[in-house]
Design an enzyme around this catalytic site. Sequence first.
Site, PDB file in Angstrom:
ATOM      1  N   LYS A 110       0.958  -1.268   0.053  1.00 39.21           N
ATOM      2  CA  LYS A 110       0.027  -0.118  -0.083  1.00 39.21           C
ATOM      3  C   LYS A 110       0.674   1.256   0.002  1.00 39.21           C
ATOM      4  CE  LYS A 110      -0.486  -0.029   4.976  1.00 39.21           C
ATOM      5  NZ  LYS A 110      -1.350   0.405   6.091  1.00 39.21           N
TER       6      LYS A 110
ATOM      7  N   TYR B 116      13.772  31.382   4.802  1.00 36.39           N
ATOM      8  CA  TYR B 116      12.371  31.922   5.209  1.00 36.39           C
ATOM      9  C   TYR B 116      12.778  32.059   6.951  1.00 36.39           C
ATOM     10  CZ  TYR B 116       9.740  31.392   0.810  1.00 36.39           C
ATOM     11  OH  TYR B 116       9.332  31.187  -0.447  1.00 36.39           O
TER      12      TYR B 116
HETATM   13  C1  LIG Z   1      -3.777  -4.072   8.609  1.00 38.50           C
HETATM   14  C2  LIG Z   1      -2.075  -4.078   8.247  1.00 38.50           C
HETATM   15  N1  LIG Z   1      -1.594  -5.093   8.258  1.00 38.50           N
HETATM   16  C3  LIG Z   1      -0.072  -5.119   8.030  1.00 38.50           C
HETATM   17  C4  LIG Z   1       0.490  -3.763   8.174  1.00 38.50           C
HETATM   18  C5  LIG Z   1       1.958  -3.853   7.754  1.00 38.50           C
HETATM   19  O1  LIG Z   1       2.654  -3.632   8.899  1.00 38.50           O
HETATM   20  P1  LIG Z   1       4.209  -3.554   8.913  1.00 38.50           P
HETATM   21  O2  LIG Z   1       4.634  -2.508   7.915  1.00 38.50           O
HETATM   22  O3  LIG Z   1       4.409  -3.243  10.424  1.00 38.50           O
HETATM   23  O4  LIG Z   1       4.673  -4.952   8.716  1.00 38.50           O
HETATM   24  C6  LIG Z   1      -0.317  -2.818   8.064  1.00 38.50           C
HETATM   25  C7  LIG Z   1       0.664  -1.541   8.087  1.00 38.50           C
HETATM   26  O5  LIG Z   1       0.373  -0.495   8.614  1.00 38.50           O
HETATM   27  C8  LIG Z   1      -1.411  -2.802   8.229  1.00 38.50           C
HETATM   28  O6  LIG Z   1      -2.338  -1.469   8.563  1.00 38.50           O
END
Ligand SMILES: Cc1ncc(COP(=O)(O)O)c(C=O)c1O
Length: 384
Positions: free
Chosen positions: A42, A277
């Site tokens: 993601k 700035y």
């Molecule tokens: C529902 C869910 N599963 C798995 C993960 C993976 O987590 P990690 O990057 O700590 O392995 C995330 C990350 O935000 C998540 O939101």
Amino acid sequence: MLPREAGLHRSCCLIDRAALKHNMETLKKGLAPGAAIAAVVKSNAYGHGVKIAWRAFVEGGATWLCVDSLHEAQDLRDDGYDGNLFVMGHVPPAHAKAAVELDVRVMCYDRGQVDAFGAASSELSKPLRLIIKLETGTQRQGLKIGDALELVKYIQKFPYLVFEGTCTHFANIEDTTDHSFAYEQLRIFSEYNDILTANGFKPAIRTIANSAAGILWPNTHFELVRAGITCYGMWPSTECYVSAKLLGKDVDLRPALTWKTVVAQEKLLETGSVIGYGCTYQTTHPTRIVVLPVGYYDGYDRSVSNLAHVLIHGKRAPIRGRICMNMCMADVTDIPDVKMGDEVVLLGRQGDEVITAEQLAAWAGTINYELTTQIQSTVPRIAV
Ligand SMILES: Cc1ncc(COP(=O)(O)O)c(C=O)c1O
């Protein structure tokens, strides 16, 4: 100079495909028997460029990919990924038809969703597999067992809906070396799954493990580990690294991202000059600075103003003054012969020096996850 593939951009990220593949192979070796691994890709693969990352992970042995949203799932399907795909974030009922067409697993926790998914799957005469999110203590998405059981029974009314599995997410596994809260979540998750099974609804897939659990505890792996940050060669936290060491786990993770730009201008400032700035930095001696064509729009966090270093000619050059929207300035007084066009590393290695995501995150007052994820998706990602 930046690589030709950077086109007209003034910064780019080089992504080490071999490192991504290596990380996946390493994580796969640590899996409990019967468990599969899902690479969480993601948010543009935690900023690494999803098109590069998913292929490297599949080559490395990932048999699932996880995304947050249906539009990310659509991008993966359009890019040719036809394997197991799990949308972990919210899928609104209005998007139900797309979920069926994209053949994804959907995280489900609401009757309104089930009604919409049921109608869409019946209309298209195609199955839709649902993973029920169980609430074990994170208080994000999810249902406690009574409501979960009701929902699973309700799903049975729809001929094309399949109750495939259960999922939950740890709240406090990487922020501490005291894992009592995480153990309790694991206990609740196991109990809920037992109750579902006793009622005739045995989940085919149970998934609770993220990166930290994937490394620390094989007894959390069940059928599927959802690993994100470790796939990219970063540790979830120092506490997780320490916990792994205490358990005698030696896991070789390799960071894969280098963010580069070039020197836009070099100039000599008199003693007493103020920079940027708000005039937040004033020189105390004749000072040579460079202007860099990267700013907070690109994802170079404004909070690292007057704190971060960049690498030029293999040496550290401190950022001076505030990070602007599209530019920032660095001090090269002690680095000879710097000129326009010279390569600058904002994140990653140059020669013997390295700026890690963890170091940059510490300067920014945040975590490595946010640091790489916030690099603008318009900054080109180039596989090397
Ligand atoms: C529902 C869910 N599963 C798995 C993960 C993976 O987590 P990690 O990057 O700590 O392995 C995330 C990350 O935000 C998540 O939101």
